[in-house]
Design a protein around this motif. Structure first.
Motif, PDB file in Angstrom:
ATOM      1  N   THR A 169       0.813  -1.220   0.000  1.00  0.00           N
ATOM      2  CA  THR A 169       0.000   0.000   0.000  1.00  0.00           C
ATOM      3  C   THR A 169       0.844   1.267   0.000  1.00  0.00           C
ATOM      4  O   THR A 169       0.322   2.355   0.244  1.00  0.00           O
ATOM      5  CB  THR A 169      -0.931   0.024   1.235  1.00  0.00           C
ATOM      6  N   VAL A 170       2.145   1.142  -0.291  1.00  0.00           N
ATOM      7  CA  VAL A 170       3.029   2.315  -0.293  1.00  0.00           C
ATOM      8  C   VAL A 170       2.942   2.998  -1.660  1.00  0.00           C
ATOM      9  O   VAL A 170       3.213   2.365  -2.685  1.00  0.00           O
ATOM     10  CB  VAL A 170       4.485   1.916   0.002  1.00  0.00           C
ATOM     11  N   PRO A 171       2.582   4.278  -1.708  1.00  0.00           N
ATOM     12  CA  PRO A 171       2.472   4.980  -3.000  1.00  0.00           C
ATOM     13  C   PRO A 171       3.813   5.017  -3.725  1.00  0.00           C
ATOM     14  O   PRO A 171       4.868   5.162  -3.107  1.00  0.00           O
ATOM     15  CB  PRO A 171       2.023   6.389  -2.602  1.00  0.00           C
ATOM     16  N   SER A 172       3.749   4.877  -5.052  1.00  0.00           N
ATOM     17  CA  SER A 172       4.961   4.940  -5.864  1.00  0.00           C
ATOM     18  C   SER A 172       5.018   6.214  -6.708  1.00  0.00           C
ATOM     19  O   SER A 172       6.001   6.448  -7.392  1.00  0.00           O
ATOM     20  CB  SER A 172       5.033   3.717  -6.788  1.00  0.00           C
ATOM     21  N   ARG A 173       3.953   7.012  -6.648  1.00  0.00           N
ATOM     22  CA  ARG A 173       3.955   8.297  -7.353  1.00  0.00           C
ATOM     23  C   ARG A 173       2.969   9.247  -6.679  1.00  0.00           C
ATOM     24  O   ARG A 173       2.116   8.823  -5.888  1.00  0.00           O
ATOM     25  CB  ARG A 173       3.605   8.126  -8.833  1.00  0.00           C
ATOM     26  N   THR A 174       3.094  10.524  -7.006  1.00  0.00           N
ATOM     27  CA  THR A 174       2.235  11.552  -6.418  1.00  0.00           C
ATOM     28  C   THR A 174       1.603  12.382  -7.530  1.00  0.00           C
ATOM     29  O   THR A 174       1.890  13.573  -7.667  1.00  0.00           O
ATOM     30  CB  THR A 174       3.037  12.459  -5.460  1.00  0.00           C
ATOM     31  N   ASP A 175       0.771  11.728  -8.318  1.00  0.00           N
ATOM     32  CA  ASP A 175       0.046  12.412  -9.382  1.00  0.00           C
ATOM     33  C   ASP A 175      -1.397  12.646  -8.936  1.00  0.00           C
ATOM     34  O   ASP A 175      -1.702  12.565  -7.746  1.00  0.00           O
ATOM     35  CB  ASP A 175       0.091  11.580 -10.666  1.00  0.00           C
ATOM     36  N   ALA A 176      -2.277  12.895  -9.880  1.00  0.00           N
ATOM     37  CA  ALA A 176      -3.677  13.118  -9.561  1.00  0.00           C
ATOM     38  C   ALA A 176      -4.545  12.548 -10.665  1.00  0.00           C
ATOM     39  O   ALA A 176      -4.127  12.449 -11.823  1.00  0.00           O
ATOM     40  CB  ALA A 176      -3.961  14.604  -9.377  1.00  0.00           C
ATOM     41  N   ALA A 177      -5.769  12.161 -10.308  1.00  0.00           N
ATOM     42  CA  ALA A 177      -6.724  11.641 -11.278  1.00  0.00           C
ATOM     43  C   ALA A 177      -8.134  11.998 -10.836  1.00  0.00           C
ATOM     44  O   ALA A 177      -8.412  12.145  -9.632  1.00  0.00           O
ATOM     45  CB  ALA A 177      -6.580  10.124 -11.426  1.00  0.00           C
ATOM     46  N   SER A 178      -9.006  12.154 -11.819  1.00  0.00           N
ATOM     47  CA  SER A 178     -10.392  12.518 -11.530  1.00  0.00           C
ATOM     48  C   SER A 178     -11.313  11.827 -12.530  1.00  0.00           C
ATOM     49  O   SER A 178     -10.950  11.638 -13.697  1.00  0.00           O
ATOM     50  CB  SER A 178     -10.565  14.034 -11.611  1.00  0.00           C
ATOM     51  N   ILE A 179     -12.489  11.434 -12.079  1.00  0.00           N
ATOM     52  CA  ILE A 179     -13.488  10.815 -12.944  1.00  0.00           C
ATOM     53  C   ILE A 179     -14.766  11.630 -12.870  1.00  0.00           C
ATOM     54  O   ILE A 179     -15.129  12.150 -11.806  1.00  0.00           O
ATOM     55  CB  ILE A 179     -13.747   9.343 -12.539  1.00  0.00           C
ATOM     56  N   ARG A 180     -15.430  11.781 -14.023  1.00  0.00           N
ATOM     57  CA  ARG A 180     -16.727  12.444 -14.086  1.00  0.00           C
ATOM     58  C   ARG A 180     -17.697  11.543 -14.841  1.00  0.00           C
ATOM     59  O   ARG A 180     -17.365  11.017 -15.913  1.00  0.00           O
ATOM     60  CB  ARG A 180     -16.621  13.797 -14.799  1.00  0.00           C
ATOM     61  N   PHE A 181     -18.896  11.370 -14.276  1.00  0.00           N
ATOM     62  CA  PHE A 181     -19.916  10.539 -14.888  1.00  0.00           C
ATOM     63  C   PHE A 181     -20.883  11.398 -15.697  1.00  0.00           C
ATOM     64  O   PHE A 181     -21.194  12.531 -15.315  1.00  0.00           O
ATOM     65  CB  PHE A 181     -20.677   9.757 -13.816  1.00  0.00           C
ATOM     66  N   LEU A 182     -21.346  10.847 -16.796  1.00  0.00           N
ATOM     67  CA  LEU A 182     -22.295  11.536 -17.657  1.00  0.00           C
ATOM     68  C   LEU A 182     -23.710  11.094 -17.284  1.00  0.00           C
ATOM     69  O   LEU A 182     -24.042   9.910 -17.387  1.00  0.00           O
ATOM     70  CB  LEU A 182     -22.012  11.218 -19.120  1.00  0.00           C
ATOM     71  N   LEU A 183     -24.514  12.052 -16.843  1.00  0.00           N
ATOM     72  CA  LEU A 183     -25.876  11.775 -16.400  1.00  0.00           C
ATOM     73  C   LEU A 183     -26.881  12.351 -17.395  1.00  0.00           C
ATOM     74  O   LEU A 183     -26.661  13.431 -17.953  1.00  0.00           O
ATOM     75  CB  LEU A 183     -26.145  12.385 -15.019  1.00  0.00           C
ATOM     76  N   PRO A 184     -28.012  11.677 -17.596  1.00  0.00           N
ATOM     77  CA  PRO A 184     -29.053  12.226 -18.461  1.00  0.00           C
ATOM     78  C   PRO A 184     -29.895  13.240 -17.698  1.00  0.00           C
ATOM     79  O   PRO A 184     -29.963  13.206 -16.471  1.00  0.00           O
ATOM     80  CB  PRO A 184     -29.882  10.999 -18.823  1.00  0.00           C
ATOM     81  N   GLU A 185     -30.544  14.130 -18.415  1.00  0.00           N
ATOM     82  CA  GLU A 185     -31.475  15.051 -17.774  1.00  0.00           C
ATOM     83  C   GLU A 185     -32.758  14.335 -17.377  1.00  0.00           C
ATOM     84  O   GLU A 185     -33.451  14.747 -16.441  1.00  0.00           O
ATOM     85  CB  GLU A 185     -31.788  16.225 -18.699  1.00  0.00           C
ATOM     86  N   HIS A 186     -33.078  13.268 -18.086  1.00  0.00           N
ATOM     87  CA  HIS A 186     -34.282  12.487 -17.815  1.00  0.00           C
ATOM     88  C   HIS A 186     -34.081  11.090 -18.397  1.00  0.00           C
ATOM     89  O   HIS A 186     -33.166  10.839 -19.182  1.00  0.00           O
ATOM     90  CB  HIS A 186     -35.515  13.157 -18.436  1.00  0.00           C
ATOM     91  N   GLY A 187     -34.951  10.178 -18.006  1.00  0.00           N
ATOM     92  CA  GLY A 187     -34.884   8.838 -18.547  1.00  0.00           C
ATOM     93  C   GLY A 187     -35.473   8.769 -19.947  1.00  0.00           C
ATOM     94  O   GLY A 187     -36.140   9.700 -20.407  1.00  0.00           O
ATOM     95  N   GLY A 188     -35.239   7.657 -20.626  1.00  0.00           N
ATOM     96  CA  GLY A 188     -35.765   7.476 -21.968  1.00  0.00           C
ATOM     97  C   GLY A 188     -34.843   6.606 -22.796  1.00  0.00           C
ATOM     98  O   GLY A 188     -33.980   5.892 -22.262  1.00  0.00           O
ATOM     99  N   VAL A 189     -35.005   6.673 -24.103  1.00  0.00           N
ATOM    100  CA  VAL A 189     -34.183   5.884 -25.017  1.00  0.00           C
ATOM    101  C   VAL A 189     -32.952   6.696 -25.428  1.00  0.00           C
ATOM    102  O   VAL A 189     -33.080   7.849 -25.851  1.00  0.00           O
ATOM    103  CB  VAL A 189     -34.988   5.482 -26.268  1.00  0.00           C
ATOM    104  N   LEU A 190     -31.785   6.095 -25.279  1.00  0.00           N
ATOM    105  CA  LEU A 190     -30.546   6.792 -25.640  1.00  0.00           C
ATOM    106  C   LEU A 190     -30.441   6.900 -27.156  1.00  0.00           C
ATOM    107  O   LEU A 190     -30.447   5.898 -27.871  1.00  0.00           O
ATOM    108  CB  LEU A 190     -29.342   6.044 -25.077  1.00  0.00           C
ATOM    109  N   ARG A 191     -30.341   8.123 -27.625  1.00  0.00           N
ATOM    110  CA  ARG A 191     -30.190   8.357 -29.060  1.00  0.00           C
ATOM    111  C   ARG A 191     -28.727   8.491 -29.464  1.00  0.00           C
ATOM    112  O   ARG A 191     -28.309   7.978 -30.495  1.00  0.00           O
ATOM    113  CB  ARG A 191     -30.965   9.618 -29.460  1.00  0.00           C
TER     114      ARG A 191
END
Length: 417
Positions: A334-356
């Motif tokens: 569990t010892v870190p081997s680097r000191t970088d950064a990462a980020s994730i963003r999820f894509l959400l719909p405004e409403h439900g329905g069929v994905l076009r």
């Protein structure tokens, strides 16, 4: 019933590797030279992605909802295949994994406490017994009991209502006042059995005091009862009634002293629910103007949401490798081997329905993945099941990674009809 065969090496039986974390266990097993087996239902195995099916050295097909039968089947399977470790992956089967490890004499979690890592009512009791800062709570079987409990326990408003047993923000509501409480209790109590295995769930509703402030997660690897803290990750969610996780960033940006306090609190939470050889994913909130992390909940399994990827991209630490090492009786790396950064963003719909259409922006330093295809039915944005895809960004600092991920998400396009 046994399906498939594989190469020699230390064998680990994963109790249900379906879902987001399974892919990371496959990669970790390949690095460590571990034979990876799965315990699951035959019909569930038939629906595994090709990559997961191909990576498994074998499958123990049983009924995981029938504890005595599953233990008999898995015990016999483990004896035949010289299994050296048992790893829970699907949260609702973490108590079963603890029972199997004890039966086989292998490193595992405390069977007497393991259900508290799955049932949020037992979890609240375990946190209280251990003196861990956590929201006040009450339970309810129906709306009338919920009104009485909220008043008698002075839980205040807003109030969080969630199922006693469920994940992925399913059935979770934040209600501003009593007029929406009955509806929220109904939403929490709709889950009587877990998909896709049919496991019977505790259908009571948990009423939880709302803790304001920023949200974070912190995972903990435990080996032979010794806790090894992993990095703290910042979490972003939607506002309003449904709090869907929209992204994560590592490192968290918290001061070093507060990071250590979150890690210590998360480790205490993991130990309180019986984690002794394995990993725990803990979620906390820190109220404004305080230095006190409140534990919202913890689970005795790898995190979802591609957090394994985010943590490794930022630090070089593989949570899945560390979990496999722990269940094999080894000291986790569990010892870190680097000191970088990462980020994730999820894509959400405004409403439900069929994905076009879904188009993920391709920016330098990012990559994306689509979870739905055109023509698929997208659920209403009430829980994590609605997320259409995600984008991951890597950079030198957390602010840079977060900004890059935000830009890529903003330039992506989702069209739902």
């Amino acid at each position: 019933m046994t399906i498939g065969a594989g190469p020699r090496g230390p064998g680990v039986l994963v109790i249900e590797p379906m879902g987001n974390a399974g892919r990371f266990l496959v990669e970790a097993a390949d690095r460590l030279g571990v034979r990876l087996y799965a315990a699951t239902h035959k019909d569930v195995h038939d629906g595994y992605p090709d990559r997961l099916r191909a990576a498994l050295a074998g499958v123990c097909a049983t009924d995981l909802t029938d504890t005595p039968r599953a233990l008999e089947d898995m015990d016999a399977f483990c004896q035949r295949h010289a299994i050296a470790g048992v790893a829970p992956c699907f949260e609702l089967f973490t108590p079963l994994a603890a029972l199997l490890a004890e039966r086989l004499g292998l490193p595992g979690n405390d069977p007497g406490l393991a259900r508290a890592a799955r049932n949020k009512i037992l979890m609240g009791e375990a946190f209280a017994a251990a003196g861990i800062p956590a929201p006040r709570w009450a339970l309810a079987h129906d709306a009338d009991e919920a009104f009485r409990a909220a008043r008698e326990h002075a839980l205040g408003w807003p109030l969080v209502v969630k199922p006693a047993e469920q994940g992925g923000s399913w059935g979770v509501s934040v209600v501003d006042g009593p007029d929406r409480l009955a509806e929220a209790v109904g939403a929490a109590r709709q889950y009587t059995h877990a998909h896709p295995h049919g496991l019977e769930l505790d259908a009571r509703a948990l009423l939880q005091e709302y803790i304001p402030g920023a949200e974070y997660s912190c995972d903990t690897v435990v080996a032979d009862g010794v806790a090894y803290p992993l990095p703290v990750v910042a979490k972003d969610t939607t506002e309003g009634r449904y709090r869907i996780e929209t992204g994560h960033t590592c490192p968290s940006g918290l001061p070093a002293l507060l990071v250590r306090k979150v890690q210590h609190t998360a480790a205490r939470a993991a130990l309180a629910v019986g984690v002794r050889n394995g990993i725990a994913h803990t979620e906390v909130k820190i109220p404004p103007g305080t230095q006190t992390p409140y534990v919202i909940e913890t689970g005795a399994r790898l995190p979802g949401d591609n957090l394994c990827e985010i943590v490794e991209a930022a630090t070089g630490v593989s949570e899945a490798v560390a979990q496999l090492q722990a269940v094999l009786g080894l000291v986790p790396d569990t010892v870190p081997s680097r000191t970088d950064a990462a980020s994730i963003r999820f894509l959400l719909p405004e409403h439900g329905g069929v994905l076009r259409e879904v188009v993920i922006a391709d920016l330098p330093g990012t990559h994306g993945e689509v979870h739905f295809g055109p023509g698929d039915l997208v659920p209403e944005p009430a829980d994590s099941a609605c997320r259409i895809g995600h984008v991951v960004a890597r950079a030198e600092t957390a602010d840079q990674a977060r900004g890059l991920a935000d830009r890529a998400a903003a330039r992506s396009r989702v069209e739902v009809g």
